[in-house]
Design a protein around this motif. Structure first.
Motif, PDB file in Angstrom:
ATOM      1  N   LEU A 110       2.407  -0.520   8.523  1.00 60.20           N
ATOM      2  CA  LEU A 110       1.606   0.442   8.522  1.00 60.20           C
ATOM      3  C   LEU A 110       2.118   1.703   7.646  1.00 60.20           C
ATOM      4  O   LEU A 110       2.955   2.297   6.870  1.00 60.20           O
ATOM      5  CB  LEU A 110       0.475   0.182   8.945  1.00 60.20           C
ATOM      6  N   HIS A 111       2.226   3.006   8.389  1.00 59.16           N
ATOM      7  CA  HIS A 111       2.350   4.023   8.209  1.00 59.16           C
ATOM      8  C   HIS A 111       2.905   4.733   9.229  1.00 59.16           C
ATOM      9  O   HIS A 111       4.223   4.912   8.621  1.00 59.16           O
ATOM     10  CB  HIS A 111       1.092   5.343   8.598  1.00 59.16           C
ATOM     11  N   PRO A 112       3.399   4.541  11.107  1.00 59.66           N
ATOM     12  CA  PRO A 112       4.114   6.428  11.583  1.00 59.66           C
ATOM     13  C   PRO A 112       5.476   4.961  10.720  1.00 59.66           C
ATOM     14  O   PRO A 112       6.830   6.403  10.104  1.00 59.66           O
ATOM     15  CB  PRO A 112       3.816   6.453  12.818  1.00 59.66           C
ATOM     16  N   ASP A 160       4.163  -6.800   5.835  1.00 62.12           N
ATOM     17  CA  ASP A 160       4.126  -5.047   6.747  1.00 62.12           C
ATOM     18  C   ASP A 160       2.410  -5.450   6.412  1.00 62.12           C
ATOM     19  O   ASP A 160       2.005  -6.113   5.013  1.00 62.12           O
ATOM     20  CB  ASP A 160       4.619  -4.916   5.848  1.00 62.12           C
ATOM     21  N   THR A 161       1.624  -5.220   7.663  1.00 63.17           N
ATOM     22  CA  THR A 161      -0.086  -5.780   7.554  1.00 63.17           C
ATOM     23  C   THR A 161       0.012  -4.559   5.925  1.00 63.17           C
ATOM     24  O   THR A 161      -1.144  -4.906   5.885  1.00 63.17           O
ATOM     25  CB  THR A 161      -0.282  -4.559   8.526  1.00 63.17           C
ATOM     26  N   THR A 209      -0.584   1.356  -1.188  1.00 63.38           N
ATOM     27  CA  THR A 209      -0.130   1.525  -0.251  1.00 63.38           C
ATOM     28  C   THR A 209       0.895   0.926   0.361  1.00 63.38           C
ATOM     29  O   THR A 209       1.707   2.316   0.802  1.00 63.38           O
ATOM     30  CB  THR A 209      -1.464   0.274   1.116  1.00 63.38           C
ATOM     31  N   PHE A 210       0.842  -0.858   0.159  1.00 64.87           N
ATOM     32  CA  PHE A 210       2.551  -0.795   0.856  1.00 64.87           C
ATOM     33  C   PHE A 210       4.135   0.311   0.050  1.00 64.87           C
ATOM     34  O   PHE A 210       4.275   0.621   1.005  1.00 64.87           O
ATOM     35  CB  PHE A 210       2.608  -1.878   0.398  1.00 64.87           C
ATOM     36  N   ALA A 211       3.204   0.194  -1.287  1.00 67.48           N
ATOM     37  CA  ALA A 211       4.284   1.541  -2.311  1.00 67.48           C
ATOM     38  C   ALA A 211       4.589   3.060  -1.539  1.00 67.48           C
ATOM     39  O   ALA A 211       5.503   3.361  -2.069  1.00 67.48           O
ATOM     40  CB  ALA A 211       4.260   1.582  -3.433  1.00 67.48           C
ATOM     41  N   LYS A 212       3.486   3.333  -1.051  1.00 64.31           N
ATOM     42  CA  LYS A 212       3.742   4.837   0.162  1.00 64.31           C
ATOM     43  C   LYS A 212       4.685   5.119   0.278  1.00 64.31           C
ATOM     44  O   LYS A 212       5.173   6.196   0.547  1.00 64.31           O
ATOM     45  CB  LYS A 212       2.202   5.355   0.187  1.00 64.31           C
ATOM     46  N   TYR A 213       4.661   4.169   1.546  1.00 66.71           N
ATOM     47  CA  TYR A 213       5.535   3.882   2.862  1.00 66.71           C
ATOM     48  C   TYR A 213       7.076   3.543   2.463  1.00 66.71           C
ATOM     49  O   TYR A 213       7.837   3.241   3.659  1.00 66.71           O
ATOM     50  CB  TYR A 213       5.131   4.188   4.112  1.00 66.71           C
ATOM     51  N   ASN A 214       7.315   2.844   1.059  1.00 66.42           N
ATOM     52  CA  ASN A 214       8.357   1.593   1.716  1.00 66.42           C
ATOM     53  C   ASN A 214       9.009   1.476   0.064  1.00 66.42           C
ATOM     54  O   ASN A 214      10.696   0.586  -0.227  1.00 66.42           O
ATOM     55  CB  ASN A 214       7.633  -0.024   1.666  1.00 66.42           C
ATOM     56  N   LEU A 225      -6.247  12.863   4.874  1.00 72.56           N
ATOM     57  CA  LEU A 225      -5.427  12.400   5.177  1.00 72.56           C
ATOM     58  C   LEU A 225      -4.912  12.039   6.762  1.00 72.56           C
ATOM     59  O   LEU A 225      -5.288  12.341   7.845  1.00 72.56           O
ATOM     60  CB  LEU A 225      -3.986  12.857   4.308  1.00 72.56           C
ATOM     61  N   ARG A 226      -3.984  11.115   6.921  1.00 74.66           N
ATOM     62  CA  ARG A 226      -3.934  10.249   8.217  1.00 74.66           C
ATOM     63  C   ARG A 226      -2.837  11.094   8.933  1.00 74.66           C
ATOM     64  O   ARG A 226      -1.889  11.103   9.155  1.00 74.66           O
ATOM     65  CB  ARG A 226      -3.118   9.152   8.429  1.00 74.66           C
ATOM     66  N   LEU A 227      -3.397  12.312   9.133  1.00 74.82           N
ATOM     67  CA  LEU A 227      -2.566  13.730   9.712  1.00 74.82           C
ATOM     68  C   LEU A 227      -1.748  13.763  10.726  1.00 74.82           C
ATOM     69  O   LEU A 227      -0.980  13.496  10.867  1.00 74.82           O
ATOM     70  CB  LEU A 227      -3.790  14.782  10.456  1.00 74.82           C
ATOM     71  N   SER A 228      -2.681  12.702  12.252  1.00 74.20           N
ATOM     72  CA  SER A 228      -1.163  12.443  13.120  1.00 74.20           C
ATOM     73  C   SER A 228      -0.163  11.358  12.687  1.00 74.20           C
ATOM     74  O   SER A 228       0.449  11.305  13.766  1.00 74.20           O
ATOM     75  CB  SER A 228      -2.750  11.735  14.342  1.00 74.20           C
ATOM     76  N   ASP A 229      -0.925  10.043  12.146  1.00 76.35           N
ATOM     77  CA  ASP A 229       0.304   9.405  11.704  1.00 76.35           C
ATOM     78  C   ASP A 229       1.842  10.522  11.091  1.00 76.35           C
ATOM     79  O   ASP A 229       2.801   9.880  11.681  1.00 76.35           O
ATOM     80  CB  ASP A 229       0.033   8.349  10.691  1.00 76.35           C
TER      81      ASP A 229
END
Length: 379
Positions: free
Chosen positions: A24-26, A50-51, A59-64, A165-169
């Motif tokens: 996912l994100h972090p 990855d989930t 969604t996957f491309a954003k962080y990978n 956005l997912r601020l804490s992540d």
């Protein structure tokens, strides 16, 4: 393993090799930041991937983007051996399991350090490896709620709303990346790595602590007494349903605002408004007056009125306007490439960073390449 060479991208971290076991994100965002600075990142995915892949390709491309992918079932001894071989040639392992999972798999820091004493294990979890909440499930909104994010008002007429956005992540990932750089530097000097315990809740609490302390101070939690809640530093709706952001803080900017608005609102020049203290004493009435004023004309009207005045204001851009903004285009934070729109590392270095045109790995795409490298390493 030859860290950095395989992805062919020179960078400040081209000598660093990172295993990304996160989902996912972090964790993936942490590893991506390191990859953008030149590190080689191998994404170790469970057999089904990855989930984030299940949430869509975007969604996957954003962080990978720019990573290599290999699938390993860490419950199988054969795949666990492969992971330990990868650890032997890596500087960093990033994981995002619940506390205790790595130990149950026989892959805790002690086990990893046996094959590579210099390895840095970065464990990112919701509430950390210890404490009463360590085993609680959670996601971004839960950590913000417990860290006091919604306990601190930001506007005179404050409303509770979820961040965009997912601020804490992101908060946890940025702290994790910074901690990794410090730990790897130490490991290279001392020859001994370490285990980094990154709690998403901890990092968000650290961000919120100064504001919470201010609210717990002598002035109390009332909006009227909070110095960071200002009547002229806010977001205001315009007549056409758009919004503008006004960032008045210094007195010089208030004076410039009064000059610009004098033709339509001369009462802002009232003596009581000429100091920050005066405006704060009457913050509710002033904020209401500004809201009424800005809602009387369109965003384009206000843009024309503010033109030429030294005022910290900005239109609230729509999703289809941000990337076309001339300053965004000039700075090149986002670039259009044959692989689609790519977000680069948003800090400008005077020496070049790796190219942003990086592919998104297919599930298990680099297995043969990675295993061949391990065989060469063993021979």
């Amino acid at each position: 393993m030859s860290a950095g060479a395989e992805q062919g991208a020179a960078g400040y971290l081209s000598g660093m090799s990172v295993l990304d076991l996160g989902q996912l994100h972090p964790g993936p965002y942490t590893a991506m930041l390191l990859g953008q600075l030149g590190a080689t990142v191998i994404k170790v995915e469970k057999p089904q991937g990855d989930t984030a892949r299940q949430l869509g390709a975007e969604t996957f491309a954003k962080y990978n983007r720019g990573k290599q992918s290999i699938c390993l079932d860490l419950k199988r001894e054969e795949d666990k051996r492969v992971l330990l071989q990868l650890v032997a040639g890596s500087d960093v392992v990033v994981e995002g399991f619940r506390p205790g999972v790595m130990a149950n798999l026989g892959l805790d820091y002690t086990q990893l350090a046996r094959v590579n004493p210099r390895v840095v294990l970065c464990s990112i979890s919701g509430f950390g490896q210890t404490g009463p909440y360590a085993q609680r499930p959670g996601h971004d909104v839960n950590y913000m709620a417990l860290a006091g994010y919604w306990a601190v008002p930001s506007q005179v007429r404050d409303v509770m709303a979820r961040p965009r956005l997912r601020l804490s992540d992101y908060c946890a990932a940025m702290h994790a990346a910074l901690a990794i750089l410090a730990a790897v530097q130490d490991a290279r000097e001392s020859g001994v790595g370490q285990h980094l315990d990154v709690s998403i809740h901890d990092t968000m609490t650290a961000w919120m602590a100064p504001a919470l302390q201010a609210m717990n101070g002598p002035a109390g939690p009332e909006v009227a007494h909070l110095p960071h809640v200002m009547p002229d530093n806010d977001v205001f709706e315009t007549a056409d349903g758009r919004h503008l952001a006004l960032g008045i803080l210094e007195e010089s900017f208030w004076r410039n605002l009064c000059v610009a608005l004098a033709p339509v609102c001369p009462d802002l020049n009232a003596p009581g408004y000429q100091t920050r203290a005066g405006r704060m004493r009457d913050k509710r009435a002033l904020n209401d007056r500004l809201r009424e004023l800005f809602k009387s004309r369109s965003l384009a009207d206000w843009e024309r009125l503010f033109d030429g005045h030294d005022i910290p204001w900005a239109p609230v851009l729509r999703h289809d306007e941000v990337f076309e903004d001339p300053h965004v285009r000039h700075r090149g934070v986002v670039a259009d490439t044959p692989a689609g729109r790519v977000v680069g590392f948003p800090v400008k270095f005077s020496k070049p960073l790796p190219s942003m045109a990086r592919e998104v790995p297919g599930l298990d795409q680099h297995r043969a390449q990675i295993l061949a490298r391990l065989r060469a390493q063993a021979s």
